[in-house]
Motif scaffolding. Structure first.
Motif, mmCIF file in Angstrom:
data_model
loop_
_atom_site.group_PDB
_atom_site.id
_atom_site.type_symbol
_atom_site.label_atom_id
_atom_site.label_comp_id
_atom_site.label_asym_id
_atom_site.label_seq_id
_atom_site.Cartn_x
_atom_site.Cartn_y
_atom_site.Cartn_z
ATOM 1 N N ALA A 154 0.830 -1.214 0.000
ATOM 2 C CA ALA A 154 0.000 0.000 0.000
ATOM 3 C C ALA A 154 0.859 1.257 0.000
ATOM 4 C CB ALA A 154 -0.937 -0.007 1.196
ATOM 5 N N GLU A 204 -12.301 8.683 8.521
ATOM 6 C CA GLU A 204 -13.195 8.756 7.362
ATOM 7 C C GLU A 204 -14.466 7.996 7.751
ATOM 8 O OE1 GLU A 204 -12.444 7.787 2.646
ATOM 9 O OE2 GLU A 204 -11.550 6.502 4.138
ATOM 10 N N GLN A 252 -9.699 14.363 -1.097
ATOM 11 C CA GLN A 252 -9.793 14.161 -2.549
ATOM 12 C C GLN A 252 -10.146 15.465 -3.226
ATOM 13 O OE1 GLN A 252 -11.200 10.979 -4.690
ATOM 14 N NE2 GLN A 252 -11.280 9.564 -2.961
ATOM 15 N N GLU A 264 -10.473 12.945 4.893
ATOM 16 C CA GLU A 264 -11.542 13.343 3.977
ATOM 17 C C GLU A 264 -12.764 13.948 4.662
ATOM 18 O OE1 GLU A 264 -12.295 11.263 0.527
ATOM 19 O OE2 GLU A 264 -10.372 10.251 0.494
HETATM 20 P P1 ATP Z 1 -9.434 6.553 -0.834
HETATM 21 O O1 ATP Z 1 -9.283 7.971 -1.258
HETATM 22 O O2 ATP Z 1 -10.222 5.736 -1.835
HETATM 23 O O3 ATP Z 1 -9.910 6.390 0.580
HETATM 24 P P2 ATP Z 1 -6.643 6.107 -0.098
HETATM 25 O O4 ATP Z 1 -5.687 6.941 -0.884
HETATM 26 O O5 ATP Z 1 -6.979 6.550 1.262
HETATM 27 O O6 ATP Z 1 -7.970 5.895 -0.949
HETATM 28 P P3 ATP Z 1 -5.899 3.591 1.083
HETATM 29 O O7 ATP Z 1 -7.227 3.382 1.732
HETATM 30 O O8 ATP Z 1 -4.762 3.963 1.926
HETATM 31 O O9 ATP Z 1 -6.030 4.662 -0.106
HETATM 32 O O10 ATP Z 1 -5.550 2.263 0.278
HETATM 33 C C1 ATP Z 1 -4.286 2.029 -0.352
HETATM 34 C C2 ATP Z 1 -4.294 0.622 -0.973
HETATM 35 O O11 ATP Z 1 -4.362 -0.363 0.050
HETATM 36 C C3 ATP Z 1 -5.485 0.356 -1.884
HETATM 37 O O12 ATP Z 1 -5.043 -0.404 -2.970
HETATM 38 C C4 ATP Z 1 -6.429 -0.449 -1.022
HETATM 39 O O13 ATP Z 1 -7.220 -1.321 -1.796
HETATM 40 C C5 ATP Z 1 -5.496 -1.200 -0.114
HETATM 41 N N1 ATP Z 1 -6.107 -1.428 1.216
HETATM 42 C C6 ATP Z 1 -6.515 -0.489 2.087
HETATM 43 N N2 ATP Z 1 -7.002 -1.050 3.215
HETATM 44 C C7 ATP Z 1 -6.901 -2.383 3.055
HETATM 45 C C8 ATP Z 1 -7.234 -3.517 3.852
HETATM 46 N N3 ATP Z 1 -7.760 -3.378 5.077
HETATM 47 N N4 ATP Z 1 -6.989 -4.739 3.337
HETATM 48 C C9 ATP Z 1 -6.439 -4.892 2.097
HETATM 49 N N5 ATP Z 1 -6.096 -3.866 1.293
HETATM 50 C C10 ATP Z 1 -6.332 -2.634 1.754
#
Ligand code: ATP
Length: 239
Positions: A20, A87, A197, A164
């Motif tokens: 991630a 969030e 966002q 967010e």
């Molecule tokens: P958003 O704006 O959609 O909330 P974000 O930038 O906050 O996105 P994250 O939620 O940090 O992104 O996710 C980063 C990556 O890790 C993504 O590919 C997501 O699918 C994955 N991910 C996040 N949480 C988990 C989890 N609990 N289990 C598996 N993968 C996860």
């Protein structure tokens, strides 16, 4: 600059075998509002969750106020003064607005100061004063976001991580929320790391910003400069 208040140093994190974050670094100085921007899934929430101890880094360090905090539990990180406004808001739905605010201060013993802070939060968020006895579940989305933010403030944090705050809210309500973010920063001296966002708003409220893409930090700079950056405009500002 002198040592930053918060520094994320080369942090990597993964969920099972899904990576991630890859060697992400950022710094926030005392009293600053810094924005963390990026598309869906870029790793913004994961970065906040590593700072607040909800997700463990597999590599790198997080330092806060001169100390490493990346091995501490989420509870201990709260005690150091970092509070995350999640969030989706996570308020106590069956409790009243007042009870939610009091829960925010549950670790504090200074009851008179807690009562004064509750009053101060109601000055900053007059909607909450009007609805002080109302069950939190019946608040509108914007009011729930105000309550979540005010509840975080009741712990007297030194830094808040906001995930967010504009999510799902009407533009006018979003403006109000961002006005209060500015007020909290200015009047209470709170340092803020803001995930958004809505890049346009986030760049207007922050002094500096970082941009994440696919778990990697691709750009950072003064928000005023990023607002005018051609690539940023095309990718994040719809211009
Ligand atoms: P958003 O704006 O959609 O909330 P974000 O930038 O906050 O996105 P994250 O939620 O940090 O992104 O996710 C980063 C990556 O890790 C993504 O590919 C997501 O699918 C994955 N991910 C996040 N949480 C988990 C989890 N609990 N289990 C598996 N993968 C996860």
């Amino acid at each position: 600059m002198s040592e930053p208040f918060l520094s994320v140093e080369s942090v990597s994190a993964s969920y099972g075998n899904i990576s991630a974050l890859h060697e992400v670094s950022l710094e926030v100085a005392t009293g600053e509002i810094v924005a963390l921007l990026g598309a869906n899934g870029a790793g913004k929430s994961t970065t906040l969750n590593v700072i607040s101890g909800l997700v463990r880094a597999t590599h790198g360090h997080v330092r806060f106020d001169g100390e490493a905090v990346d091995r501490l539990s989420a509870d201990h990180i709260v005690q150091r003064g970092i509070i995350q406004v999640l969030e989706g808001r996570e308020i106590f739905r069956d409790m009243s607005v007042r009870e939610n605010l009091e829960m925010g201060a549950y670790t504090r013993k200074d009851r008179a100061a807690v009562a004064a802070d509750l009053d101060a939060m109601c000055d900053i968020f007059p909607r909450l004063r009007e609805r002080i006895g109302q069950r939190a579940a019946t608040l509108s989305g914007g009011e729930q976001q105000m309550l979540a933010t005010a509840r975080a403030m009741m712990a007297r944090p030194r830094m808040i991580l906001m995930d967010e705050p504009s999510m799902g809210l009407a533009p006018l309500v979003v403006e109000q929320i961002f006005d209060t973010v500015r007020t909290l920063n200015r009047e209470q001296g709170i340092t803020i790391l803001l995930v958004e966002q809505n890049a346009k708003l986030a760049l207007s409220v922050s002094s500096r910003a970082y941009i994440l893409e696919n778990g990697e930090m691709v750009l950072n700079g003064a928000s005023a400069d990023l607002k005018d950056d051609e690539a940023v405009r095309r990718a994040y500002l719809g211009a």
